[in-house]
Scaffold this motif. Structure first.
Motif, PDB file in Angstrom:
ATOM      1  N   THR A  47       0.871  -1.187   0.000  1.00 31.16           N
ATOM      2  CA  THR A  47       0.000   0.000   0.000  1.00 31.16           C
ATOM      3  C   THR A  47       0.907   1.237   0.000  1.00 31.16           C
ATOM      4  OG1 THR A  47      -0.059   0.266   2.404  1.00 31.16           O
ATOM      5  CG2 THR A  47      -1.696  -1.235   1.428  1.00 31.16           C
ATOM      6  N   PRO A  90      -3.092  -2.118  -4.780  1.00 27.03           N
ATOM      7  CA  PRO A  90      -4.459  -1.648  -5.016  1.00 27.03           C
ATOM      8  C   PRO A  90      -4.589  -1.264  -6.491  1.00 27.03           C
ATOM      9  CG  PRO A  90      -3.222  -0.049  -3.679  1.00 27.03           C
ATOM     10  CD  PRO A  90      -2.324  -1.228  -3.901  1.00 27.03           C
ATOM     11  N   THR A 126      -3.407   5.817  -4.615  1.00 24.63           N
ATOM     12  CA  THR A 126      -3.932   6.361  -3.352  1.00 24.63           C
ATOM     13  C   THR A 126      -4.169   7.871  -3.389  1.00 24.63           C
ATOM     14  OG1 THR A 126      -2.613   4.626  -2.305  1.00 24.63           O
ATOM     15  CG2 THR A 126      -3.603   6.265  -0.854  1.00 24.63           C
ATOM     16  N   THR A 140      -6.700   1.742  -1.826  1.00 28.20           N
ATOM     17  CA  THR A 140      -5.885   1.091  -0.810  1.00 28.20           C
ATOM     18  C   THR A 140      -6.326  -0.363  -0.650  1.00 28.20           C
ATOM     19  OG1 THR A 140      -4.930   1.310   1.402  1.00 28.20           O
ATOM     20  CG2 THR A 140      -7.316   1.713   1.203  1.00 28.20           C
TER      21      THR A 140
END
Ligand SMILES: [Zn+2]
Length: 472
Positions: A12, A52, A370, A384
């Motif tokens: 992440t 993600p 993100t 995320t």
């Protein structure tokens, strides 16, 4: 159906760890070691990164522009995006000449509806901001579920807003807590330089770059920054290409202004000399702002690394070389502006950024997903890997080496701007809300399965009546 992804390394914007992920009803419901669940399909991700899904905040699919229309529609465009690891796009809904702004939004929904294979939202792109459209804007944003508006300081004949109109758009942005995106180039001065070049008999593609110098991007960026700040609005500068613009953004951010910046892969990798390619091939690299001399690339990488620029948009706006780009064969100013990037955004940033040691894996995730999710109100549903987030996931093999080419890409256009570029790493499988769209490099998605994602703005405040103040 339940799925467990096991053996992969979760990345992440903040963390990197080995864990299993449980997916139920399209969401991530458990993260941990040795997860078991009755009847779950097991996906082995050993040796892969789990990112993600990419969020591309800047695309133009099936959009009329420069007397033609972009080649990739919502089918080829979103399929190519999925192959490239992008699971959500924010596309520019062009509003021009409609009586009602919401008619333009309906038209855009119609384009996407039975075609999109990934999730999507819209930015409202205001081509001519009249008093009537301005009056409709606050309600249109609320009804349409859109929290971002785009205004142009370029394209004097088509889209360019006056300073007054720009300022009015910023006021609406402030009122609705919507972010205002601005294409920062001084369109009027560009027109003058274009006329001058043509009078001197210059027709070749390189003059596209020479008539749009970096100073005009820097000047427009500074103007947008000051006007946004005066109105108290949030400004997002799209496709930043050069030191002149970066310097203005840094200066503003250091003063605490609410200014955000995006750049795009071609500006990080290609340079102005591409427009000098012989046999009109320079036209493949005509978009605005133009490619810059090489020294600007390092400035952009440094600004990304320092989070002075936060996002990577593709600015996907494809026109075929043997078809539409030929409109400008005799006159560089008639070459449709745009290029095909939706598919390679993710991989080019990974390869040139992470694999070459310029950025960390966490910084990569932040830039590719993100930050855009946070900026445009999609976080933490998107952007995320967390319990409760949509299971939009990219299983990425970092060890593959391959060469980007139009021969193997999935975009509906006859060339690739990154043709011949060797890259490390490749998205192998892509899931959206827990369903495979790409499985082992094969498209297995369903047309029309992409969902429209609403992004909320500040609602109209209803006046409160205080009973205690009413007298008989
Ligand atoms: Zn664009």
């Amino acid at each position: 159906m339940k799925k467990i992804i096991t053996g992969g390394t979760v990345i992440t914007a903040a963390d990197q760890y080995k864990a299993d992920l449980l997916i139920e009803d399209g969401k991530i419901t458990e993260i941990g070691q040795g997860i078991r669940a009755e009847g779950a399909e097991i996906i082995n991700a050993t040796g892969k990164y789990i990112f993600p899904g990419g969020i591309d905040p800047h695309t133009h699919l099936d959009m009329p522009f420069n007397n033609t229309v972009t080649d990739d529609d919502w089918e080829s465009g979103t399929i190519a995006a999925a192959f490239g690891g992008t699971t959500t796009i924010l596309d520019f809904c062009l509003t021009t000449g409609e009586d009602r702004l919401l008619d333009a939004v309906d038209k855009w929904h119609e384009k996407a509806k039975d075609k999109a294979v990934i999730d999507y939202g819209f930015h409202l792109m205001i081509a001519d901001l009249t008093e009537e459209t301005l009056a409709q804007l606050p309600e249109a944003l609320e009804v349409a579920g859109i929290n971002s508006v785009k205004v142009f300081l370029a394209y004097a004949k088509e889209f360019q807003a006056s300073d007054r109109t720009l300022f009015q758009a910023f006021k609406v942005g402030k009122e609705k807590d919507a972010i205002v995106m601005v294409h920062c180039e001084n369109g009027s001065v560009i027109d003058e330089l274009v006329e001058e070049a043509k009078k001197s008999g210059h027709t070749e593609p390189i003059y596209h770059a020479l008539t749009r110098p970096p100073q005009l991007e820097g000047e427009a960026t500074k103007r947008a920054i000051e006007l946004a700040n005066l109105a108290g609005a949030k400004l997002y500068v799209v496709h930043v290409t050069c030191k002149e613009a970066v310097d203005e953004i840094i200066r503003a951010r250091e003063k605490g202004y609410q200014v955000y910046g995006e750049t795009c892969p071609p500006y990080l990798v290609l340079d102005q000399t591409y427009l000098e390619k012989p046999n009109f091939e320079g036209a493949k690299y005509v978009w605005s702002p133009p490619l810059r001399p090489k020294e600007h690339q390092e400035v952009l990488w440094n600004a990304l690394k320092a989070k002075q620029l936060q996002t990577i948009g593709s600015d996907q706006c494809s026109f075929s070389f043997n078809g539409k780009k030929q409109l400008g064969r005799e006159d560089f100013s008639k070459i449709p502006n745009g290029g095909p990037f939706i598919e390679d955004r993710f991989s080019v940033l990974y390869s040139e950024g992470v694999a070459k040691g310029r950025i960390s894996l966490n910084e990569f995730v932040d830039m590719i997903s993100t930050s855009a999710a946070k900026t445009f109100g999609l976080f933490p549903q998107k952007g995320t890997i967390a319990i409760g987030s949509d299971a939009d996931l990219v299983l990425f093999d970092p060890n593959v080496e391959r060469v980007i080419s139009a021969e193997s890409h999935h975009m509906n256009v006859d060339y690739n701007a990154f043709e011949g570029l060797a890259v490390k790493g490749e998205p192998v499988s892509v899931l959206i809300r827990g369903e495979y769209v790409i499985r082992d490099k094969e498209f297995v998605g369903k047309l029309g399965s992409g969902k429209y994602i609403r992004r909320e703005v500040k609602k109209e405040e209803k006046p409160v009546t205080h009973k205690s103040f009413t007298t008989k």
